[in-house]
Design a protein around this motif. Sequence first.
Motif, PDB file in Angstrom:
ATOM      1  N   ASP A   1       0.824  -1.211   0.000  1.00  0.00           N
ATOM      2  CA  ASP A   1       0.000   0.000   0.000  1.00  0.00           C
ATOM      3  C   ASP A   1       0.858   1.260   0.000  1.00  0.00           C
ATOM      4  O   ASP A   1       0.399   2.322  -0.360  1.00  0.00           O
ATOM      5  CB  ASP A   1      -0.911   0.023   1.226  1.00  0.00           C
ATOM      6  CG  ASP A   1      -2.040  -0.981   1.107  1.00  0.00           C
ATOM      7  OD1 ASP A   1      -2.314  -1.423  -0.032  1.00  0.00           O
ATOM      8  OD2 ASP A   1      -2.640  -1.314   2.126  1.00  0.00           O
ATOM      9  N   SER A   2       2.098   1.129   0.442  1.00  0.00           N
ATOM     10  CA  SER A   2       2.965   2.299   0.478  1.00  0.00           C
ATOM     11  C   SER A   2       4.311   1.957  -0.160  1.00  0.00           C
ATOM     12  O   SER A   2       4.791   0.842  -0.054  1.00  0.00           O
ATOM     13  CB  SER A   2       3.181   2.756   1.917  1.00  0.00           C
ATOM     14  OG  SER A   2       3.855   1.767   2.636  1.00  0.00           O
ATOM     15  N   ALA A   3       4.889   2.942  -0.823  1.00  0.00           N
ATOM     16  CA  ALA A   3       6.196   2.771  -1.451  1.00  0.00           C
ATOM     17  C   ALA A   3       6.895   4.119  -1.486  1.00  0.00           C
ATOM     18  O   ALA A   3       6.257   5.158  -1.563  1.00  0.00           O
ATOM     19  CB  ALA A   3       6.040   2.226  -2.865  1.00  0.00           C
ATOM     20  N   THR A   4       8.237   4.110  -1.425  1.00  0.00           N
ATOM     21  CA  THR A   4       9.013   5.341  -1.460  1.00  0.00           C
ATOM     22  C   THR A   4      10.219   5.160  -2.375  1.00  0.00           C
ATOM     23  O   THR A   4      11.315   4.891  -1.903  1.00  0.00           O
ATOM     24  CB  THR A   4       9.474   5.736  -0.041  1.00  0.00           C
ATOM     25  OG1 THR A   4       8.351   5.719   0.818  1.00  0.00           O
ATOM     26  CG2 THR A   4      10.089   7.105  -0.009  1.00  0.00           C
ATOM     27  N   PRO A   5      10.031   5.297  -3.685  1.00  0.00           N
ATOM     28  CA  PRO A   5      11.193   5.242  -4.572  1.00  0.00           C
ATOM     29  C   PRO A   5      11.911   6.589  -4.611  1.00  0.00           C
ATOM     30  O   PRO A   5      11.311   7.639  -4.401  1.00  0.00           O
ATOM     31  CB  PRO A   5      10.587   4.907  -5.929  1.00  0.00           C
ATOM     32  CG  PRO A   5       9.187   5.391  -5.859  1.00  0.00           C
ATOM     33  CD  PRO A   5       8.780   5.298  -4.418  1.00  0.00           C
ATOM     34  N   VAL A   6      13.210   6.552  -4.870  1.00  0.00           N
ATOM     35  CA  VAL A   6      14.030   7.764  -4.976  1.00  0.00           C
ATOM     36  C   VAL A   6      14.538   7.854  -6.413  1.00  0.00           C
ATOM     37  O   VAL A   6      15.162   6.928  -6.913  1.00  0.00           O
ATOM     38  CB  VAL A   6      15.210   7.722  -3.987  1.00  0.00           C
ATOM     39  CG1 VAL A   6      16.066   8.959  -4.137  1.00  0.00           C
ATOM     40  CG2 VAL A   6      14.705   7.580  -2.569  1.00  0.00           C
ATOM     41  N   LYS A   7      14.269   8.979  -7.065  1.00  0.00           N
ATOM     42  CA  LYS A   7      14.757   9.212  -8.424  1.00  0.00           C
ATOM     43  C   LYS A   7      16.022  10.044  -8.360  1.00  0.00           C
ATOM     44  O   LYS A   7      16.083  11.031  -7.628  1.00  0.00           O
ATOM     45  CB  LYS A   7      13.712   9.953  -9.263  1.00  0.00           C
ATOM     46  CG  LYS A   7      12.455   9.169  -9.512  1.00  0.00           C
ATOM     47  CD  LYS A   7      11.493   9.976 -10.355  1.00  0.00           C
ATOM     48  CE  LYS A   7      10.204   9.241 -10.584  1.00  0.00           C
ATOM     49  NZ  LYS A   7       9.271  10.046 -11.382  1.00  0.00           N
ATOM     50  N   ASN A   8      17.040   9.673  -9.096  1.00  0.00           N
ATOM     51  CA  ASN A   8      18.322  10.379  -9.173  1.00  0.00           C
ATOM     52  C   ASN A   8      18.940  10.604  -7.785  1.00  0.00           C
ATOM     53  O   ASN A   8      19.175  11.744  -7.379  1.00  0.00           O
ATOM     54  CB  ASN A   8      18.172  11.727  -9.883  1.00  0.00           C
ATOM     55  CG  ASN A   8      17.565  11.597 -11.251  1.00  0.00           C
ATOM     56  OD1 ASN A   8      17.808  10.627 -11.945  1.00  0.00           O
ATOM     57  ND2 ASN A   8      16.764  12.570 -11.635  1.00  0.00           N
ATOM     58  N   PRO A   9      19.222   9.543  -7.032  1.00  0.00           N
ATOM     59  CA  PRO A   9      19.751   9.730  -5.671  1.00  0.00           C
ATOM     60  C   PRO A   9      21.121  10.400  -5.678  1.00  0.00           C
ATOM     61  O   PRO A   9      21.983  10.076  -6.484  1.00  0.00           O
ATOM     62  CB  PRO A   9      19.837   8.301  -5.118  1.00  0.00           C
ATOM     63  CG  PRO A   9      19.835   7.416  -6.301  1.00  0.00           C
ATOM     64  CD  PRO A   9      19.108   8.143  -7.379  1.00  0.00           C
ATOM     65  N   GLY A  10      21.302  11.390  -4.808  1.00  0.00           N
ATOM     66  CA  GLY A  10      22.569  12.098  -4.673  1.00  0.00           C
ATOM     67  C   GLY A  10      22.780  13.200  -5.692  1.00  0.00           C
ATOM     68  O   GLY A  10      23.767  13.909  -5.631  1.00  0.00           O
ATOM     69  N   GLU A  11      21.869  13.369  -6.625  1.00  0.00           N
ATOM     70  CA  GLU A  11      21.983  14.396  -7.655  1.00  0.00           C
ATOM     71  C   GLU A  11      21.226  15.653  -7.208  1.00  0.00           C
ATOM     72  O   GLU A  11      20.363  15.593  -6.342  1.00  0.00           O
ATOM     73  CB  GLU A  11      21.390  13.886  -8.982  1.00  0.00           C
ATOM     74  CG  GLU A  11      22.055  12.644  -9.512  1.00  0.00           C
ATOM     75  CD  GLU A  11      23.488  12.881  -9.929  1.00  0.00           C
ATOM     76  OE1 GLU A  11      23.773  13.966 -10.470  1.00  0.00           O
ATOM     77  OE2 GLU A  11      24.319  11.985  -9.707  1.00  0.00           O
ATOM     78  N   PRO A  12      21.526  16.806  -7.821  1.00  0.00           N
ATOM     79  CA  PRO A  12      20.806  18.033  -7.451  1.00  0.00           C
ATOM     80  C   PRO A  12      19.313  17.984  -7.776  1.00  0.00           C
ATOM     81  O   PRO A  12      18.524  18.662  -7.134  1.00  0.00           O
ATOM     82  CB  PRO A  12      21.488  19.128  -8.272  1.00  0.00           C
ATOM     83  CG  PRO A  12      22.800  18.573  -8.678  1.00  0.00           C
ATOM     84  CD  PRO A  12      22.646  17.090  -8.720  1.00  0.00           C
ATOM     85  N   ASP A  13      18.924  17.167  -8.768  1.00  0.00           N
ATOM     86  CA  ASP A  13      17.510  17.085  -9.125  1.00  0.00           C
ATOM     87  C   ASP A  13      16.842  15.830  -8.529  1.00  0.00           C
ATOM     88  O   ASP A  13      15.897  15.287  -9.079  1.00  0.00           O
ATOM     89  CB  ASP A  13      17.336  17.103 -10.645  1.00  0.00           C
ATOM     90  CG  ASP A  13      18.037  15.936 -11.322  1.00  0.00           C
ATOM     91  OD1 ASP A  13      18.933  15.330 -10.690  1.00  0.00           O
ATOM     92  OD2 ASP A  13      17.684  15.634 -12.472  1.00  0.00           O
ATOM     93  N   MET A  14      17.309  15.385  -7.369  1.00  0.00           N
ATOM     94  CA  MET A  14      16.782  14.193  -6.716  1.00  0.00           C
ATOM     95  C   MET A  14      15.321  14.406  -6.295  1.00  0.00           C
ATOM     96  O   MET A  14      14.950  15.486  -5.843  1.00  0.00           O
ATOM     97  CB  MET A  14      17.628  13.875  -5.480  1.00  0.00           C
ATOM     98  CG  MET A  14      17.171  12.646  -4.728  1.00  0.00           C
ATOM     99  SD  MET A  14      18.302  12.167  -3.421  1.00  0.00           S
ATOM    100  CE  MET A  14      17.693  13.155  -2.087  1.00  0.00           C
ATOM    101  N   GLU A  15      14.505  13.364  -6.478  1.00  0.00           N
ATOM    102  CA  GLU A  15      13.100  13.405  -6.078  1.00  0.00           C
ATOM    103  C   GLU A  15      12.782  12.184  -5.236  1.00  0.00           C
ATOM    104  O   GLU A  15      13.254  11.087  -5.515  1.00  0.00           O
ATOM    105  CB  GLU A  15      12.179  13.389  -7.302  1.00  0.00           C
ATOM    106  CG  GLU A  15      12.196  14.635  -8.119  1.00  0.00           C
ATOM    107  CD  GLU A  15      11.199  14.573  -9.270  1.00  0.00           C
ATOM    108  OE1 GLU A  15      10.457  13.582  -9.375  1.00  0.00           O
ATOM    109  OE2 GLU A  15      11.174  15.514 -10.060  1.00  0.00           O
ATOM    110  N   ILE A  16      11.982  12.377  -4.221  1.00  0.00           N
ATOM    111  CA  ILE A  16      11.486  11.279  -3.399  1.00  0.00           C
ATOM    112  C   ILE A  16       9.985  11.216  -3.614  1.00  0.00           C
ATOM    113  O   ILE A  16       9.267  12.186  -3.363  1.00  0.00           O
ATOM    114  CB  ILE A  16      11.815  11.503  -1.908  1.00  0.00           C
ATOM    115  CG1 ILE A  16      13.325  11.598  -1.718  1.00  0.00           C
ATOM    116  CG2 ILE A  16      11.225  10.400  -1.062  1.00  0.00           C
ATOM    117  CD1 ILE A  16      13.740  11.973  -0.323  1.00  0.00           C
TER     118      ILE A  16
END
Length: 106
Positions: A46-61
């Motif tokens: 029911d819940s998930a937390t992927p991280v896009k572009n980890p460690g980069e300036p344009d990182m998204e959670i």
Amino acid sequence: MRRKRKWDREDDDPAAGLLNLFDIWLVFAVSLLLAALTYSQAARPDSATPVKNPGEPDMEIVNKQGQEIETLRMTDRQLTGEGQKLGTAYRLKSGKVVYVPETGKK
């Protein structure tokens, strides 16, 4: 000589045992189908937390709770306010971050 009644007759049908096996296999197949459906529902979180572009300036959670999706983006803005120190975070040589909470003793 005694007369045979209908309940005294033996069942001479050779396929009678196969019908019982068919019933057992049918119950087995339905239970296997129900187990597969239950597993597929349990495997979907029911819940998930992927991280896009980890460690980069344009990182998204991307945080998903049920049907609600929240996107957190990194920013250079600094926040100010009052608060309490909860602990310390350390980055190891392997790149992992370890959080050590304060014990409350001074």
